[in-house]
Write a protein that holds these residues in place. Structure first.
Motif, PDB file in Angstrom:
ATOM      1  N   GLN A   1      -8.119   6.743  -3.944  1.00 31.62           N
ATOM      2  CA  GLN A   1      -7.361   7.367  -2.425  1.00 31.62           C
ATOM      3  C   GLN A   1      -7.555   6.435  -0.765  1.00 31.62           C
ATOM      4  O   GLN A   1      -7.029   5.489  -0.187  1.00 31.62           O
ATOM      5  CB  GLN A   1      -5.854   7.539  -2.506  1.00 31.62           C
ATOM      6  CG  GLN A   1      -5.273   8.004  -4.078  1.00 31.62           C
ATOM      7  CD  GLN A   1      -4.089   8.644  -3.782  1.00 31.62           C
ATOM      8  OE1 GLN A   1      -4.335   9.127  -2.588  1.00 31.62           O
ATOM      9  NE2 GLN A   1      -3.263   8.268  -5.070  1.00 31.62           N
TER      10      GLN A   1
ATOM     11  N   ARG B   1      -7.363   5.760   7.908  1.00 34.88           N
ATOM     12  CA  ARG B   1      -6.793   4.836   8.376  1.00 34.88           C
ATOM     13  C   ARG B   1      -7.497   3.917   9.751  1.00 34.88           C
ATOM     14  O   ARG B   1      -6.723   2.749   9.952  1.00 34.88           O
ATOM     15  CB  ARG B   1      -4.893   4.755   8.311  1.00 34.88           C
ATOM     16  CG  ARG B   1      -4.319   4.657   7.715  1.00 34.88           C
ATOM     17  CD  ARG B   1      -3.396   3.628   7.167  1.00 34.88           C
ATOM     18  NE  ARG B   1      -2.869   4.218   5.903  1.00 34.88           N
ATOM     19  CZ  ARG B   1      -2.659   3.473   4.881  1.00 34.88           C
ATOM     20  NH1 ARG B   1      -2.818   2.538   4.259  1.00 34.88           N
ATOM     21  NH2 ARG B   1      -1.414   3.677   3.572  1.00 34.88           N
TER      22      ARG B   1
ATOM     23  N   GLY C   1      -4.505  11.347   0.640  1.00 40.86           N
ATOM     24  CA  GLY C   1      -5.252  11.817  -1.404  1.00 40.86           C
ATOM     25  C   GLY C   1      -4.821  12.532  -2.253  1.00 40.86           C
ATOM     26  O   GLY C   1      -5.197  11.929  -3.107  1.00 40.86           O
ATOM     27  N   GLY C   2      -3.670  13.353  -1.475  1.00 43.74           N
ATOM     28  CA  GLY C   2      -3.061  14.159  -3.396  1.00 43.74           C
ATOM     29  C   GLY C   2      -1.974  13.283  -4.076  1.00 43.74           C
ATOM     30  O   GLY C   2      -2.407  12.251  -3.490  1.00 43.74           O
TER      31      GLY C   2
ATOM     32  N   ALA D   1       0.904  -1.194  -0.002  1.00 41.00           N
ATOM     33  CA  ALA D   1      -0.159  -0.104   0.019  1.00 41.00           C
ATOM     34  C   ALA D   1       1.108   0.921  -0.163  1.00 41.00           C
ATOM     35  O   ALA D   1       2.067   0.783   0.437  1.00 41.00           O
ATOM     36  CB  ALA D   1      -0.786  -0.075   0.734  1.00 41.00           C
ATOM     37  N   LEU D   2       0.459   1.959  -0.508  1.00 39.49           N
ATOM     38  CA  LEU D   2       1.159   4.060  -0.537  1.00 39.49           C
ATOM     39  C   LEU D   2       1.077   4.106   1.026  1.00 39.49           C
ATOM     40  O   LEU D   2      -0.486   4.287   1.548  1.00 39.49           O
ATOM     41  CB  LEU D   2       0.496   4.360  -1.022  1.00 39.49           C
ATOM     42  CG  LEU D   2       1.166   4.072  -2.804  1.00 39.49           C
ATOM     43  CD1 LEU D   2      -0.022   5.466  -3.917  1.00 39.49           C
ATOM     44  CD2 LEU D   2       1.911   4.088  -3.438  1.00 39.49           C
ATOM     45  N   PRO D   3       1.721   5.039   1.008  1.00 41.31           N
ATOM     46  CA  PRO D   3       1.035   5.547   2.499  1.00 41.31           C
ATOM     47  C   PRO D   3       0.466   6.090   2.717  1.00 41.31           C
ATOM     48  O   PRO D   3       0.443   7.433   1.341  1.00 41.31           O
ATOM     49  CB  PRO D   3       3.127   6.469   3.472  1.00 41.31           C
ATOM     50  CG  PRO D   3       3.564   6.212   2.135  1.00 41.31           C
ATOM     51  CD  PRO D   3       2.877   4.953   0.798  1.00 41.31           C
ATOM     52  N   TRP D   4      -0.324   6.725   3.574  1.00 43.25           N
ATOM     53  CA  TRP D   4      -1.309   7.803   3.525  1.00 43.25           C
ATOM     54  C   TRP D   4      -0.912   9.100   3.310  1.00 43.25           C
ATOM     55  O   TRP D   4      -0.102   9.736   3.761  1.00 43.25           O
ATOM     56  CB  TRP D   4      -2.329   7.751   4.301  1.00 43.25           C
ATOM     57  CG  TRP D   4      -3.438   8.965   4.627  1.00 43.25           C
ATOM     58  CD1 TRP D   4      -3.718   9.799   5.128  1.00 43.25           C
ATOM     59  CD2 TRP D   4      -4.219   9.175   3.466  1.00 43.25           C
ATOM     60  NE1 TRP D   4      -4.656  10.190   5.383  1.00 43.25           N
ATOM     61  CE2 TRP D   4      -5.082   9.845   4.083  1.00 43.25           C
ATOM     62  CE3 TRP D   4      -4.855   8.345   1.925  1.00 43.25           C
ATOM     63  CZ2 TRP D   4      -6.786  10.723   3.656  1.00 43.25           C
ATOM     64  CZ3 TRP D   4      -5.801   8.844   1.747  1.00 43.25           C
ATOM     65  CH2 TRP D   4      -7.100  10.074   2.275  1.00 43.25           C
TER      66      TRP D   4
END
Lengths: 689, 172
Positions: free
Chosen positions: B108, B87, A585-586, A579-582
């Motif tokens: 996302q 999260r 959303g950008g 997963a990508l780190p949060w």
């Protein structure tokens, strides 16, 4: 006795061989040859120290003597448990640094770097030899000779990289030279007073004569010793050379300076204080306690807000020396109050902390050198992401940081636990002062421990974890094998000291019992006079009934972790997804969004702003139209507050005086001849009177 | 301090008494997936962490959500709680027709939420683009971007409807 003589002879041989190798071996092989020989020299010193700690030396027996040309200039070597401990400290750190240096002082293509020159290797061998001479010195002349050799050699080493970093290195060299020589003058003065009073230069004779000294002489010697040895140890306010000199020296030299050289300041204080001057003085103990507490607090505060990795480690040295002095001071206070058993435990805590600090600070400096060599950077704000690129260095730095933060399963924890036990149980000794001072010391220790955790979390987390903040950090590669071996040596000693402190404690008991006055000098240590008994691998404090078993903690931790891992593998549902780190959303996360060292420490800096006094400069540039701001410039500089408040005004006044004194030398020959004539006249008048 | 105490005593309780419990499983009016996803335990055992995403709304639904979590309707007493990070979320509450700029962030956010996660489309715009259907900046309905488990009709839906939808998930 013959073992000691043989080891001393081998040590001299190794030191000479290392010096010769530094000069004679051709450039290609110089680092390897000289480094190995210095490592052998250190190793022999460590073996001699271990032999002495094990009590195999007859007390006060002379190992080697040489009659000097003038009275009081005899060189005498004497090895007792106290000098044995410091030989062990010097030996372990120098051996590891020398092994590390065989690769550090060489550039990747095999040619020597600036720190691999003939001068530097010879100076390094002389440096280690000087320190070992100080530790085995049995007479004032030998002590002072070793002290000065150590000081001059370390000055040469600090100035190694003057070509690349002109201003910072020369500034560091100037401060270091000035303070070292002033300290040497103070030490010389203290020994001169003692020798004049005793009429002989031998340390045993000094001890016997000091018992009959008047209070005035004692105070003078005490003050001179405090200034001289305190400035070498890095006690506030005489510490200002430490954060300047240690970062500029090559990293293996910084490790030895921080690990071994500042400890010799503590050794000097222990020799002149409890050993020679006896345990009578409570005021001396309180002075040491106060100085130690101030150094500990100030040192760790500056370490928390430091952004240069090596400067952070240098200030942490000040903090740890402060803790050692708290132990020594508490020991003095307790011994003068009659609690000799607790005083012995206090000295054991202080001595154990010198050993522990040498190992973990040496390891941290070597790891910092590895980072510097790989990235070219010392600034924590520009490091990061090194754990994946330099896994060995990161792991070894992590071990050192854990030990330095004094958390359980590190060796710093064992010595701080001992110190805390003494301070908490030390309130029973006489006097209102003790009842007030001990809880205050506990509070200082607690605050220092908390700030130390913050400082090392910052150093490890910002320096090694997350992502690289700069190009230099992105290009890091792992250190060569020799550097890793040197660091590994120190990590192994940390592991042994952390898990099985009972290995060294009997030896430390012997050294401490002598200092605490539990037995007269010259008697062998009795078995049940020991205060901190080994209990299996851990420790037990006999009068208090406290126990420490780090091996048990380690075994439990491994068992629990292993059990959980096994259960998870057996019954868990392992499912790995990428997963990508949060990033809200950008766009993707960039290293620009990470914490920097400055921001991490900013809340603490704000709280302690009155003590730290950062220099802040804010410039707001407006366009011709008011309220439309074109640019805002903010600059902050965290200098040393003691230097700015105490030293700068004095130095400025001195410089102003010197400027005015230039008018005495106008350059005219007539004036100079006039001066000579006037001086001659004065001498004639004076002689005839 | 005393003034506050006096005001509290004078005003009394503002929260309206709790209406009867809606059935667990949702009053959804024809969402693409009936009921809730398989992995989601029924009722989420009394608490649900809600992450709100504004995918392009006019803010009318947001004001109603604020009212639903305010003192009068107080959704927190039924176990629903607003959280800042997906999260930490069990449920993603989406309002507004999905604009072109917010399509990828919405995907996302949904990807960042740990499974099992439920998605609630709140308001007519989230269900079928409402009055903004066909606009040049509108990408589509929420169900076109992420799978939707529960829908709440209304423009804007009343706070009681929002609270009822959350209660159907928490089961309280």
């Amino acid at each position: 006795m013959s073992t000691v003589r043989m080891l001393l002879a081998l040590l001299c041989l190794a030191a000479s061989a290392a010096g010769v190798a530094g000069v004679a071996v051709p450039a290609r092989h110089r680092s390897l040859a000289a480094g190995t020989l210095v490592a052998v020299q250190g190793g022999l010193g460590a073996v001699l120290g271990a032999v002495a700690l094990a009590g195999a030396t007859a007390p006060d027996a002379v190992a080697w003597a040489w009659r000097g040309p003038l009275p009081h200039l005899d060189l005498v070597a004497r090895v007792d448990p106290l000098s044995g401990l410091f030989l062990l400290v010097i030996g372990v750190v120098s051996a590891a640094a020398a092994v590390y240096g065989t690769a550090y002082t060489r550039q990747p293509d095999g040619s020597p770097a600036a720190s691999g020159s003939r001068t530097t290797w010879t100076a390094f061998a002389a440096f280690v030899a000087g320190m070992q001479l100080v530790a085995v010195a049995g007479s004032a002349a030998a002590f002072l000779l070793g002290w000065e050799v150590m000081a001059v050699a370390s000055l040469v080493l600090v100035l190694t990289e003057h070509r690349e970093h002109r201003v910072a290195v020369t500034g560091a060299g100037l401060w270091y030279a000035g303070m070292t020589q002033l300290g040497f003058l103070a030490v010389l003065g203290a020994f001169a007073v003692l020798v004049a009073h005793a009429g002989a230069g031998d340390l045993v004779a000094l001890r016997e004569a000091a018992a009959t000294a008047e209070p005035g002489v004692r105070v003078l010697v005490g003050a001179l010793a405090l200034v001289g040895f305190g400035s070498k140890a890095g006690v506030v306010p005489l510490h200002v050379w430490l954060p300047r000199a240690h970062p500029e020296a090559p990293s293996h030299v910084s490790a030895v300076m921080s690990g071994a050289m500042v400890k010799l300041g503590v050794y000097g204080l222990l020799r002149i204080g409890p050993d020679i001057a006896g345990t009578g003085s409570r005021a001396w103990g309180l002075a040491l306690l106060g100085a130690g507490a101030a150094s500990a607090l100030y040192g760790i505060l500056q370490a928390v807000v430091a952004t240069d990795l090596k400067r952070l480690l240098a200030y942490s040295t000040t903090e740890n020396v402060g803790l050692v002095l708290i132990g020594v001071g508490a020991g003095q206070v307790l011994a003068s109050g009659g609690r000799h058993d607790l005083a012995a435990v206090a000295y054991v805590a202080a001595l154990l902390h010198t050993l522990n600090h040498a190992t973990f600070k040496g390891l941290l400096f070597l790891a910092a050198g590895s980072v510097l060599r790989a990235t070219g950077l010392r600034d924590l704000n520009r490091l990061g992401g090194l754990a994946s690129r330099m896994p060995w260095t990161a792991a070894l730095f992590g071990i050192g940081a854990l030990a330095a933060a004094a958390l359980p399963l590190g060796n710093g924890f064992v010595s701080e636990w001992l110190l805390l036990q003494v301070l908490v149980h030390g309130q029973g000794a006489d006097g209102v002062t003790t009842a007030l001072v001990m809880p205050a010391a506990v509070a200082v220790l607690a605050l220092t421990a908390g700030l130390a955790v913050a400082a090392f979390v910052k150093a490890f987390g910002i320096g090694f974890l997350a992502r690289a903040r700069d190009v230099g950090a992105e290009r890091a590669v792992e250190a060569p094998v020799a550097m890793r071996a040197g660091m590994g040596l120190l990590a192994a000693s940390i592991a042994v000291l952390a898990v099985a402190p009972s290995v060294v404690v009997p030896g430390l008991d012997r050294a401490a019992a002598l200092l605490a006055g539990q037995l007269a000098a010259g008697e062998p240590a009795a078995g049940d006079a020991l205060a901190a008994r080994p209990l299996g691998a851990g420790l037990e404090l006999a009068g208090i009934g406290a126990r420490l078993q780090p091996l048990l903690v380690l075994v439990l931790l491994v068992a629990v972790a292993g059990g959980v891992a096994a259960a998870a593998r057996r019954w868990g549902r392992p499912r790995r997804t990428g997963a990508l780190p949060w990033g809200c959303g950008g766009q993707r996360l960039s290293p620009r969004m990470e914490y920097t060292a400055t921001s991490f420490a900013e809340p603490l800096q704000r709280v302690f702003a009155e003590v730290l006094r950062p220099e802040q400069d804010l410039a707001v540039i407006e366009t011709p139209a008011p309220y439309l701001i074109e640019q805002v410039r903010f600059r902050q500089r965290m200098g040393d507050a003691v230097e700015r408040v105490a030293y700068r005004p004095a130095l400025d006044r001195l410089l102003a005086l010197a400027e005015r004194a230039r008018r005495l030398a106008p350059g005219s020959v007539h004036t100079y001849v006039g001066y000579a004539f006037a001086a001659l006249l004065l001498v004639l008048v004076g002689v005839s009177l | 301090m005393l003034r506050l105490a006096r005001r509290l005593r004078r005003v009394g309780r503002l929260t309206e008494p709790a209406p009867p419990r809606p059935p667990a499983g949702g009053p959804g009016a024809g969402g693409p997936r009936e009921g809730l996803p398989e992995g989601l335990p029924e009722g989420l055992h009394g608490s649900v962490q809600v992450r709100h995403v504004d995918a392009g709304s006019c803010n009318g639904c947001e004001i109603e959500i604020a009212a639903a979590f305010g003192p009068v309707y107080d959704a927190e007493q039924y176990g629903a709680r607003l959280v800042a990070s997906p999260r930490h979320a069990d449920l993603i509450l989406v309002t507004g027709a999905v604009t072109r700029n917010m399509a990828e962030p919405l995907r996302q956010t949904h990807a960042a939420a740990p499974r099992p996660v439920a998605v609630v489309a709140l308001g007519d715009c989230a269900r079928d683009c409402g009055v903004f259907a066909g606009g040049y900046g509108v990408e589509g309905r929420v169900a076109d971007i992420v799978p939707v488990d529960l829908e709440v009709p209304g423009c804007p839906p009343r706070p009681e409807a929002i609270v009822a939808a959350l209660r159907s998930v928490t089961g309280r």
